[in-house]
Design a protein around this motif. Structure first.
Motif, PDB file in Angstrom:
ATOM      1  N   LYS A  64       0.830  -1.218   0.000  1.00 55.64           N
ATOM      2  CA  LYS A  64       0.000   0.000   0.000  1.00 55.64           C
ATOM      3  C   LYS A  64       0.857   1.256   0.000  1.00 55.64           C
ATOM      4  O   LYS A  64       0.487   2.258  -0.592  1.00 55.64           O
ATOM      5  N   THR A  65       1.996   1.209   0.672  1.00 53.15           N
ATOM      6  CA  THR A  65       2.877   2.365   0.710  1.00 53.15           C
ATOM      7  C   THR A  65       3.461   2.647  -0.668  1.00 53.15           C
ATOM      8  O   THR A  65       3.493   3.782  -1.122  1.00 53.15           O
ATOM      9  N   ARG A  66       3.925   1.601  -1.332  1.00 56.53           N
ATOM     10  CA  ARG A  66       4.575   1.800  -2.629  1.00 56.53           C
ATOM     11  C   ARG A  66       3.568   2.072  -3.749  1.00 56.53           C
ATOM     12  O   ARG A  66       3.812   2.904  -4.614  1.00 56.53           O
ATOM     13  N   TRP A  67       2.480   1.366  -3.751  1.00 55.72           N
ATOM     14  CA  TRP A  67       1.505   1.504  -4.834  1.00 55.72           C
ATOM     15  C   TRP A  67       0.154   1.956  -4.292  1.00 55.72           C
ATOM     16  O   TRP A  67      -0.841   1.234  -4.333  1.00 55.72           O
ATOM     17  N   ASN A  69      -1.937   4.058  -5.476  1.00 60.82           N
ATOM     18  CA  ASN A  69      -2.995   4.130  -6.498  1.00 60.82           C
ATOM     19  C   ASN A  69      -3.658   2.787  -6.755  1.00 60.82           C
ATOM     20  O   ASN A  69      -4.798   2.727  -7.191  1.00 60.82           O
ATOM     21  N   ILE A  70      -2.949   1.719  -6.490  1.00 60.65           N
ATOM     22  CA  ILE A  70      -3.508   0.390  -6.727  1.00 60.65           C
ATOM     23  C   ILE A  70      -4.238  -0.131  -5.497  1.00 60.65           C
ATOM     24  O   ILE A  70      -5.354  -0.623  -5.586  1.00 60.65           O
ATOM     25  N   PHE A  71      -3.615   0.002  -4.329  1.00 67.57           N
ATOM     26  CA  PHE A  71      -4.123  -0.698  -3.149  1.00 67.57           C
ATOM     27  C   PHE A  71      -4.940   0.142  -2.166  1.00 67.57           C
ATOM     28  O   PHE A  71      -5.483  -0.389  -1.227  1.00 67.57           O
ATOM     29  N   LEU A  72      -5.015   1.439  -2.370  1.00 67.72           N
ATOM     30  CA  LEU A  72      -5.817   2.242  -1.447  1.00 67.72           C
ATOM     31  C   LEU A  72      -7.218   2.512  -1.984  1.00 67.72           C
ATOM     32  O   LEU A  72      -7.929   3.376  -1.505  1.00 67.72           O
ATOM     33  N   ARG A  73      -7.588   1.779  -2.968  1.00 66.10           N
ATOM     34  CA  ARG A  73      -8.966   1.789  -3.470  1.00 66.10           C
ATOM     35  C   ARG A  73      -9.271   0.370  -3.941  1.00 66.10           C
ATOM     36  O   ARG A  73      -8.387  -0.468  -4.031  1.00 66.10           O
ATOM     37  N   ALA A  74     -10.510   0.125  -4.218  1.00 66.57           N
ATOM     38  CA  ALA A  74     -10.903  -1.225  -4.650  1.00 66.57           C
ATOM     39  C   ALA A  74     -10.232  -1.557  -5.983  1.00 66.57           C
ATOM     40  O   ALA A  74     -10.176  -0.718  -6.878  1.00 66.57           O
ATOM     41  N   LEU A  75      -9.721  -2.775  -6.068  1.00 66.04           N
ATOM     42  CA  LEU A  75      -9.160  -3.229  -7.340  1.00 66.04           C
ATOM     43  C   LEU A  75     -10.307  -3.405  -8.321  1.00 66.04           C
ATOM     44  O   LEU A  75     -11.238  -4.175  -8.064  1.00 66.04           O
ATOM     45  N   GLU A  76     -10.257  -2.702  -9.405  1.00 67.23           N
ATOM     46  CA  GLU A  76     -11.330  -2.774 -10.384  1.00 67.23           C
ATOM     47  C   GLU A  76     -10.965  -3.766 -11.478  1.00 67.23           C
ATOM     48  O   GLU A  76     -10.870  -3.429 -12.661  1.00 67.23           O
ATOM     49  N   ILE A  77     -10.759  -4.984 -11.045  1.00 67.15           N
ATOM     50  CA  ILE A  77     -10.431  -6.074 -11.951  1.00 67.15           C
ATOM     51  C   ILE A  77     -11.264  -7.278 -11.558  1.00 67.15           C
ATOM     52  O   ILE A  77     -11.859  -7.311 -10.488  1.00 67.15           O
ATOM     53  N   ARG A  78     -11.311  -8.251 -12.435  1.00 72.42           N
ATOM     54  CA  ARG A  78     -12.015  -9.484 -12.098  1.00 72.42           C
ATOM     55  C   ARG A  78     -11.280 -10.181 -10.953  1.00 72.42           C
ATOM     56  O   ARG A  78     -10.044 -10.184 -10.922  1.00 72.42           O
ATOM     57  N   PRO A  79     -12.007 -10.756 -10.012  1.00 72.10           N
ATOM     58  CA  PRO A  79     -11.354 -11.407  -8.868  1.00 72.10           C
ATOM     59  C   PRO A  79     -10.317 -12.451  -9.270  1.00 72.10           C
ATOM     60  O   PRO A  79      -9.333 -12.651  -8.558  1.00 72.10           O
ATOM     61  N   LEU A  80     -10.496 -13.079 -10.413  1.00 70.05           N
ATOM     62  CA  LEU A  80      -9.549 -14.077 -10.886  1.00 70.05           C
ATOM     63  C   LEU A  80      -8.149 -13.491 -11.058  1.00 70.05           C
ATOM     64  O   LEU A  80      -7.149 -14.175 -10.844  1.00 70.05           O
ATOM     65  N   CYS A  89       3.011  -7.136  -8.026  1.00 72.78           N
ATOM     66  CA  CYS A  89       3.456  -6.036  -7.168  1.00 72.78           C
ATOM     67  C   CYS A  89       4.515  -6.513  -6.171  1.00 72.78           C
ATOM     68  O   CYS A  89       5.466  -5.784  -5.874  1.00 72.78           O
ATOM     69  N   CYS A  90       4.373  -7.731  -5.670  1.00 72.17           N
ATOM     70  CA  CYS A  90       5.386  -8.285  -4.762  1.00 72.17           C
ATOM     71  C   CYS A  90       6.714  -8.476  -5.483  1.00 72.17           C
ATOM     72  O   CYS A  90       7.782  -8.164  -4.932  1.00 72.17           O
ATOM     73  N   ILE A  91       6.673  -8.967  -6.705  1.00 70.62           N
ATOM     74  CA  ILE A  91       7.897  -9.143  -7.494  1.00 70.62           C
ATOM     75  C   ILE A  91       8.555  -7.793  -7.752  1.00 70.62           C
ATOM     76  O   ILE A  91       9.770  -7.627  -7.575  1.00 70.62           O
ATOM     77  N   LEU A  92       7.755  -6.796  -8.148  1.00 69.93           N
ATOM     78  CA  LEU A  92       8.303  -5.459  -8.382  1.00 69.93           C
ATOM     79  C   LEU A  92       8.871  -4.864  -7.090  1.00 69.93           C
ATOM     80  O   LEU A  92       9.906  -4.193  -7.117  1.00 69.93           O
ATOM     81  N   GLN A  93       8.214  -5.110  -5.965  1.00 67.08           N
ATOM     82  CA  GLN A  93       8.730  -4.643  -4.672  1.00 67.08           C
ATOM     83  C   GLN A  93      10.093  -5.250  -4.404  1.00 67.08           C
ATOM     84  O   GLN A  93      11.015  -4.560  -3.969  1.00 67.08           O
ATOM     85  N   ASN A  94      10.246  -6.546  -4.653  1.00 63.99           N
ATOM     86  CA  ASN A  94      11.536  -7.203  -4.434  1.00 63.99           C
ATOM     87  C   ASN A  94      12.616  -6.628  -5.346  1.00 63.99           C
ATOM     88  O   ASN A  94      13.766  -6.457  -4.931  1.00 63.99           O
ATOM     89  N   VAL A 106       4.078   2.577   6.081  1.00 65.90           N
ATOM     90  CA  VAL A 106       3.139   3.375   6.839  1.00 65.90           C
ATOM     91  C   VAL A 106       2.279   2.409   7.632  1.00 65.90           C
ATOM     92  O   VAL A 106       1.565   1.584   7.073  1.00 65.90           O
ATOM     93  N   LEU A 107       2.394   2.473   8.960  1.00 70.74           N
ATOM     94  CA  LEU A 107       1.635   1.561   9.797  1.00 70.74           C
ATOM     95  C   LEU A 107       0.229   2.074   9.981  1.00 70.74           C
ATOM     96  O   LEU A 107       0.015   3.239  10.267  1.00 70.74           O
ATOM     97  N   GLU A 108      -0.718   1.191   9.793  1.00 69.10           N
ATOM     98  CA  GLU A 108      -2.119   1.531   9.971  1.00 69.10           C
ATOM     99  C   GLU A 108      -2.667   0.699  11.105  1.00 69.10           C
ATOM    100  O   GLU A 108      -2.465  -0.502  11.161  1.00 69.10           O
ATOM    101  N   GLU A 109      -3.357   1.331  12.010  1.00 76.00           N
ATOM    102  CA  GLU A 109      -3.994   0.624  13.109  1.00 76.00           C
ATOM    103  C   GLU A 109      -5.432   0.330  12.724  1.00 76.00           C
ATOM    104  O   GLU A 109      -6.140   1.216  12.261  1.00 76.00           O
TER     105      GLU A 109
END
Length: 157
Positions: A64-67, A69-80, A89-94, A106-109
């Motif tokens: 959520k910190t890095r992306w 625009n992707i993770f702080l709103r609903a993913l507008e893609i098919r659940p599949l 996103c995990c691969i790109l993070q690595n 950013v820690l969220e409670e």
């Protein structure tokens, strides 16, 4: 319209908090035992469950910190495709971390999330309940010998 349903592969489970039912079918969801626990086996299972959920929650915090625009709103893609987007996103993070591009998380409670959260859902039928699977997992993580490799590598207790 035919809708794809995403199920974890055999032997894998979704981890849920106590607000979810412990299910084996149609989707395997493992939840912690309600508090107070009855034995050291169930207590150890709950500790492993909490540790695993914390790792997952921290991972999503990093994503959520890095992306934002992707993770702080609903993913507008098919659940599949959601697991593929998250995996990418995990691969790109690595790759970013390897290149030295490290962001502070950013820690969220979440005030509704607590370790003592017990199931508010009534007892499920035996056909759908994951209680038997959870019992076997609890026994397996409490066995002093022959622990699965993944638990030996990351024994947080």
């Amino acid at each position: 319209m035919y809708q794809h349903v995403l199920y974890p592969p055999a032997g894998y489970f979704l981890l849920g908090d106590g607000g979810y039912p412990c299910l084996q079918h149609p989707v395997a969801i493992m939840t912690p035992y309600p508090q107070p626990v009855a034995s050291h086996v169930t207590a150890r299972y709950n500790r492993h469950h909490v540790k695993a959920r914390c790792i997952i929650e921290r991972t999503f915090g990093i994503l959520k910190t890095r992306w934002r625009n992707i993770f702080l709103r609903a993913l507008e893609i098919r659940p599949l495709f959601a697991p593929k987007v998250i995996g990418a996103c995990c691969i790109l993070q690595n790759i970013c971390v390897t290149a030295g591009d490290i962001l502070e998380e950013v820690l969220e409670e979440d005030p509704d999330d607590s370790e003592d959260n017990t199931s508010s859902i009534g007892e499920e039928s035996r056909d759908l309940s994951g209680n038997g699977v959870r019992e076997r997992l609890a026994a397996r993580v409490s066995a002093p010998e022959g622990l699965p490799a993944c638990l030996c590598e990351h024994d947080y207790i």
